[in-house]
Write a protein that holds these residues in place. Structure first.
Motif, PDB file in Angstrom:
ATOM      1  N   VAL A   1       0.836  -1.208   0.000  1.00 57.15           N
ATOM      2  CA  VAL A   1       0.000   0.000   0.000  1.00 57.15           C
ATOM      3  C   VAL A   1       0.867   1.253   0.000  1.00 57.15           C
ATOM      4  O   VAL A   1       0.634   2.204  -0.759  1.00 57.15           O
ATOM      5  CB  VAL A   1      -0.942  -0.005   1.236  1.00 57.15           C
ATOM      6  N   LEU A   2       1.896   1.235   0.831  1.00 59.33           N
ATOM      7  CA  LEU A   2       2.800   2.383   0.875  1.00 59.33           C
ATOM      8  C   LEU A   2       3.482   2.599  -0.465  1.00 59.33           C
ATOM      9  O   LEU A   2       3.668   3.729  -0.926  1.00 59.33           O
ATOM     10  CB  LEU A   2       3.841   2.185   1.975  1.00 59.33           C
ATOM     11  N   MET A   3       3.846   1.494  -1.105  1.00 59.95           N
ATOM     12  CA  MET A   3       4.469   1.623  -2.431  1.00 59.95           C
ATOM     13  C   MET A   3       3.496   2.251  -3.419  1.00 59.95           C
ATOM     14  O   MET A   3       3.882   3.114  -4.219  1.00 59.95           O
ATOM     15  CB  MET A   3       4.909   0.256  -2.930  1.00 59.95           C
ATOM     16  N   LEU A   4       2.242   1.833  -3.347  1.00 61.26           N
ATOM     17  CA  LEU A   4       1.250   2.403  -4.265  1.00 61.26           C
ATOM     18  C   LEU A   4       1.084   3.895  -3.997  1.00 61.26           C
ATOM     19  O   LEU A   4       1.023   4.709  -4.930  1.00 61.26           O
ATOM     20  CB  LEU A   4      -0.099   1.696  -4.106  1.00 61.26           C
ATOM     21  N   LEU A   5       1.007   4.269  -2.716  1.00 55.50           N
ATOM     22  CA  LEU A   5       0.829   5.683  -2.398  1.00 55.50           C
ATOM     23  C   LEU A   5       2.029   6.496  -2.885  1.00 55.50           C
ATOM     24  O   LEU A   5       1.882   7.602  -3.406  1.00 55.50           O
ATOM     25  CB  LEU A   5       0.636   5.861  -0.898  1.00 55.50           C
ATOM     26  N   SER A   6       3.193   5.909  -2.704  1.00 57.45           N
ATOM     27  CA  SER A   6       4.380   6.574  -3.214  1.00 57.45           C
ATOM     28  C   SER A   6       4.282   6.746  -4.730  1.00 57.45           C
ATOM     29  O   SER A   6       4.618   7.806  -5.276  1.00 57.45           O
ATOM     30  CB  SER A   6       5.607   5.754  -2.828  1.00 57.45           C
ATOM     31  N   ALA A   7       3.784   5.695  -5.402  1.00 54.35           N
ATOM     32  CA  ALA A   7       3.629   5.777  -6.854  1.00 54.35           C
ATOM     33  C   ALA A   7       2.646   6.872  -7.242  1.00 54.35           C
ATOM     34  O   ALA A   7       2.850   7.576  -8.241  1.00 54.35           O
ATOM     35  CB  ALA A   7       3.180   4.429  -7.413  1.00 54.35           C
ATOM     36  N   VAL A   8       1.585   7.030  -6.449  1.00 54.58           N
ATOM     37  CA  VAL A   8       0.638   8.117  -6.745  1.00 54.58           C
ATOM     38  C   VAL A   8       1.365   9.453  -6.699  1.00 54.58           C
ATOM     39  O   VAL A   8       1.242  10.281  -7.611  1.00 54.58           O
ATOM     40  CB  VAL A   8      -0.529   8.120  -5.716  1.00 54.58           C
ATOM     41  N   GLY A   9       2.160   9.625  -5.634  1.00 50.99           N
ATOM     42  CA  GLY A   9       2.912  10.873  -5.509  1.00 50.99           C
ATOM     43  C   GLY A   9       3.813  11.108  -6.705  1.00 50.99           C
ATOM     44  O   GLY A   9       3.865  12.204  -7.269  1.00 50.99           O
ATOM     45  N   MET A  10       4.473  10.050  -7.133  1.00 52.23           N
ATOM     46  CA  MET A  10       5.399  10.197  -8.260  1.00 52.23           C
ATOM     47  C   MET A  10       4.661  10.536  -9.542  1.00 52.23           C
ATOM     48  O   MET A  10       5.145  11.324 -10.362  1.00 52.23           O
ATOM     49  CB  MET A  10       6.190   8.906  -8.426  1.00 52.23           C
TER      50      MET A  10
END
Lengths: 473, 512
Positions: free
Chosen positions: A102-111
């Motif tokens: 989930v954290l990786m996905l959220l990071s991807a959203v930010g990117m």
């Protein structure tokens, strides 16, 4: 309001929250389910990205063009690879939790927001979302003191870099009167010349982004954080979170500051040369493979910056191809490093690879392919990235940059060859634990890409070319 | 845009990539270590023989009168960059393609019993190496050439490093870094030429005029790469190390084919594309060539290690080749090409000769041998032939090349020819000295008493090399006829280009 344009980000963000909710509500461990869902969401988002038209939305805050689409696909690819390769590592390290994907996905959203930013504020929001998720990831093995230290170190230094970036943004705003990229671009075309304040603002913005890129002289955190963080997180940090700041840097330098190339070009040239030199010389003495990869990534950012320093469309194309090959090679190398464990314990010394070719020829061959590719030996994929950025430098007449670039790549060759030497020439020690299938899939897929990229590179180069053209309008 | 040559099938692509097919088969080989090793040897041998047979089409169908590229194949690769997959051979490259395909099966045969560990990987490395070598000699696109040129490093690095002698790690690293450092400078030259011409097609680059200043720098960049590969003094030091540590077959390929890559590069790029700079730098090249010939011959005289001695003799012979190339006349360049082919056969055979006794006694120390003629008459005969060929005895291949180069050098300067011919005298000295110490004398060492003469397999390896050496020596025109037309055209173009550049100075009196 054009909500549809941000559909990929919205879908990804909502799904990430949905997966989080799912994980919280389930009583049994649902890491595997969450991971599978995360991969599926990334794939769906990628399809949506391809379908997004070229336009701006939210009153010009958000832009979608070939450049942002290329970057987002690259970010998603890096994320998927790292989500998959972290699954097995985390469970064996007993840090397997559903929050991880989930954290990786959220990071991807930010990117993704970063790469679509058309306004300094959007840029900053995306950057912070990406960074916050990665702070938590770096400290994910919370019972491991090194991981906690890495998380804290990264957080403190990164906060400082965010401060620098914000200060730069405020200066740019103060001296140009706008946060909007196109308005800044108009403001800096002032015939009276560029104000000193704006130049300082540009320098601060570059400094903030260079920190995220781990380019010299803002690289100090990289080796420690790479070494301390769980390897699955290190893998992630060296792929997608390197792409996003880079594409933002490209967009900012060629968007709002495209007419004041002379103001930022010398800074980029210096950063690039320093990164190439440090990345190649400092890595020689390393004994830990994760630290080696940290210095290697510093060097790679230096090479990619050569393309930016050239200040041309061919340069941007070179950078984009470089980032593509870098993400694949990096994910591949880390999938091999993640596989390094003996009797249930992860090992990360270069000496631990000793004689790997006898015990596990496939793994040794794959890692050798990544190492040769990172060194830039043709016909592997890494060669094409280097070729194109150096081509841009030569076309722009920047011979110093090109010569330093090729010579440092000879130096860096030394430590890449050392890894190969340890694996192939040295006596073998005890074999590694059996690799999980998910890891083999990542390693084989990235290895095959690196190996046969040369057969048909035209579509990738074409996409990069289109993206670069979009940036130059 | 796909264009297949007149032979009716893509003979060059087939020769280039057939070995890779063999690698795929090797990769999927089942069975335990011993069974897969046995199968790997046979698969590698048959694949390389098949590639050789396919390449013979070039020998038969090559048009000796044409100067340009033949068997041309073009496939679109990176159209927007002006880069294509282009293969073709002309008089300069055709014999090297054949040399590569001919030596690879011999190498595999020579490693039959010598290599016992990781046989499958060893054979795969040799087949990949063959692909790279053949591809490099038949590429007519600069970028493609560069990729093959550098690609050679990977298998060769592994061959020296994995299957080499005690100091293999040092030798393999030195080999890789020396060559890589040279090559990346050539990459810059490639980029500069690409920038100006907009394409990397060699035939277009040949017609693209480069300014005198640019030629100067381009020549130096090429020199950095090719001088290391040749190798020329003073960047030859990687060669003795690499040769000594490499397994026998590795030395054979290194001496037989890889050393030719540098000289081939001079002929393919430096001389025809940069005529003014070549002319300008010719005296320097002569000087370096003469130093290589005399200095390394003297060094060879002092060697105690057989492989090292032959390695230094290679540097000396390649010095003669460099002198020949930069004479810019037909005899000199013809001689250089002939010397390259001859050296490819003879030095390969000499390393195999060392390999034969190394396999038996496991030392290359000259002092450990002596009197082998008693126990190994056939070996003594074969070794004698190649020693004579290396010296340049008339009737063997070595004579024709050196003689032509000296004729060419004589037209440039008497002194050049004089110094060049020192190499032949010194060559006779160190080779005969080597031969006397190893073959003649009293058989006094106890472990040599039981040494066996050549086995049928070894004879099969040497037979083609013996035939080639004599054929090259007795009837050279069946080989020179391949490159006569191309070399004549090259010399003519060079003379025209140089005269053209001189004209404005003559008529206008202006300075450049």
């Amino acid at each position: 309001m054009n909500w549809a344009l941000a559909a990929p980000e919205l879908v990804l963000a909502v799904s990430a929250l949905g997966i989080l909710l799912n994980g919280v509500l389930r009583t049994r461990d649902s890491t595997i389910l969450c991971t599978v869902l995360a991969v599926a969401v990334c794939v769906i988002t990628a399809v949506l990205v391809i379908d997004t038209p070229t336009a701006t939305a939210f009153g010009g805050l958000f832009v979608s063009d070939a450049f942002s689409r290329y970057s987002k696909l690259l970010i998603l690819a890096g994320t998927v690879l790292c989500v998959v390769l972290s699954l097995d590592y985390n469970s064996r390290q007993r840090i397997s939790r559903f929050e991880f994907p989930v954290l990786m996905l959220l990071s991807a959203v930010g990117m993704m927001v970063m790469s679509s930013a058309n306004n300094l504020m959007t840029l900053y929001m995306g950057l912070e979302l990406q960074s916050l998720a990665v702070y938590v990831l770096a400290a994910f093995a919370r019972d491991d003191i090194r991981s906690a230290e890495a998380g804290l170190k990264y957080f403190v230094l990164s906060a400082l870099a965010s401060g620098l970036l914000l200060y730069g943004i405020s200066l740019a705003y103060g001296f140009s009167g706008s946060m909007d990229f196109s308005r800044i671009a108009q403001a800096v075309m002032d015939p009276a010349g560029v104000s000193a304040g704006l130049t300082v603002g540009i320098a601060f913005i570059i400094a903030g982004l260079a920190f995220k890129l781990s380019a010299v002289p803002f690289h100090m955190w990289t080796p420690d954080v790479y070494e301390g963080a769980p390897t699955s997180v290190t893998a992630f940090m060296s792929t997608a979170p390197k792409v996003a700041p880079f594409v933002v840097l490209l967009r900012v330098m060629f968007g709002p500051f495209g007419h004041v190339t002379a103001q930022w070009q010398p800074i980029i040239v210096l950063i690039s040369i320093a990164s190439m030199l440090l990345g190649s010389f400092a890595a020689i003495a390393q004994t830990n493979i994760k630290r080696l990869m940290a210095y290697s990534s510093i060097g790679h950012m230096g090479y990619a910056l050569v393309g930016l320093a050239a200040g041309t469309q061919t340069g941007v194309r070179g950078v984009l191809v470089y980032l593509l090959t870098y993400v694949v090679m990096s994910a591949g190398s880390f999938s091999c490093i993640v596989a390094m464990r003996r009797r249930g314990l992860a090992v990360d010394k270069i000496a631990d690879l000793s004689g790997l070719a006898r015990n596990d020829l496939t793994l040794a061959t794959l890692l050798a392919i990544f190492m040769f590719s990172m060194a830039g030996v043709p016909p592997l994929a890494g060669f094409f990235g280097k070729l194109l950025v150096f081509q841009a430098a030569v076309d722009a007449g920047m011979w110093t940059l090109a010569i330093i670039g090729v010579l440092t790549s000879v130096v860096s060759c030394f430590y890449y060859l050392r890894v190969i030497k340890v694996m192939f020439f040295d006596a073998s020690v005890a074999p590694f634990d059996v690799r999980s299938r998910s890891l083999s899939v990542v390693a084989l897929a990235t290895g095959a890409f690196t190996l046969i990229f040369f057969v048909y590179p035209a579509p990738f180069l074409g996409a990069a070319n289109q993206a670069a053209r979009a940036l130059f309008g | 845009m796909t264009n297949i040559n007149a032979a009716g099938f893509p003979v060059l692509s087939l020769t280039t990539f057939l070995p890779l097919l063999g690698v795929l088969v090797l990769a999927t080989l089942p069975g335990d270590e011993a069974a897969s090793a046995r199968n790997a040897r046979w698969i590698a041998l048959w694949t390389s023989l098949l590639a050789f047979v396919v390449s013979l089409v070039l020998w038969v169908r090559f048009d000796h009168r044409a100067a340009g590229y033949q068997f041309v194949e073009t496939i679109s690769w990176l159209p927007s960059f002006g880069v294509s997959y282009r293969l073709g051979v002309d008089g300069i490259s055709v014999l090297f393609v054949l040399l590569s395909t001919a030596l690879t099966p011999l190498c595999i045969l020579a490693s039959w019993e010598a290599v016992t560990v990781r046989v499958r990987e060893y054979m795969a490395a040799f087949l990949i190496l063959e692909t790279m070598m053949v591809g490099m000699f038949s590429a007519t696109d600069f970028l493609l050439f560069y990729m093959f040129f550098e690609g050679v490093l990977i298998p060769m690095y592994l061959i020296i490093g994995v299957w080499g002698g005690p100091r293999r790690v040092y030798a393999s690293l030195k080999f890789f870094l020396y060559t890589f450092a040279g090559s990346v400078l050539m990459l810059l030259a490639l980029l500069a030429m690409w920038h100006q011409a907009g394409t990397t097609d060699i035939t277009v680059l040949l017609r693209t005029p480069f300014s005198a200043v640019m030629q100067f720098w381009l020549f130096l960049a090429f020199l950095a790469s090719f001088a290391v590969k040749v190798p020329m003094w003073p960047v030859h030091t990687w060669l003795p190390d690499a040769h000594v540590e490499a397994p026998t077959a590795g030395s054979v390929i290194l001496a037989g084919v890889l050393l030719k890559m540098g000289a081939y590069g001079f002929l393919r790029f430096s001389v025809p594309m940069l005529p003014l700079a070549s002319q300008h730098f010719a005296p320097m090249m002569f000087a370096l060539g003469v130093v290589a010939v005399i200095y390394t011959s003297l060094v060879a005289l002092a060697q105690e290690d057989m492989k090292k001695l032959i390695a230094y003799s290679s540097v000396a012979h390649m010095g003669v080749v460099v002198i020949g190339i930069f004479t810019f006349n037909v005899q000199g360049i013809d001689g250089a090409l002939f010397q390259m082919i001859s050296h490819g056969v003879v030095s390969a055979a000499l390393f195999l000769c060392v390999g034969v006794i190394y396999d038996r006694i496991h030392t290359r120390d000259i002092a450990r041998y002596g009197g082998l003629a008693d126990r190994m008459p056939a070996y003594a005969l074969v070794f004698m032939l190649f020693t004579m060929a290396s010296i340049g005895l008339p009737g063997t291949s070595g004579f024709v090349g050196e003689f032509l180069v000296l004729v060419g050098a004589f037209q440039v300067s008497l002194w050049l020819a004089l110094f060049g011919s020192f190499g032949m005298i010194l060559g006779a000295a160190y080779m005969l000295y080597l031969y006397r110490r190893v073959i003649f004398g009293k058989l006094s060492k106890p472990d040599l008493r039981a040494i066996l003469d050549l086995s049928p397999r070894e004879m099969a390896v040497f037979a083609p090399l013996v035939i080639l050496t004599l054929w090259l020596g007795v009837y050279p025109s069946s080989f020179t006829s391949f490159f006569d037309a191309t070399v004549s055209a090259m010399v003519q173009n060079h003379t025209e280009a140089v005269n053209l550049a001189r004209q404005p100075v003559l008529f206008a009196g202006s300075t450049q």
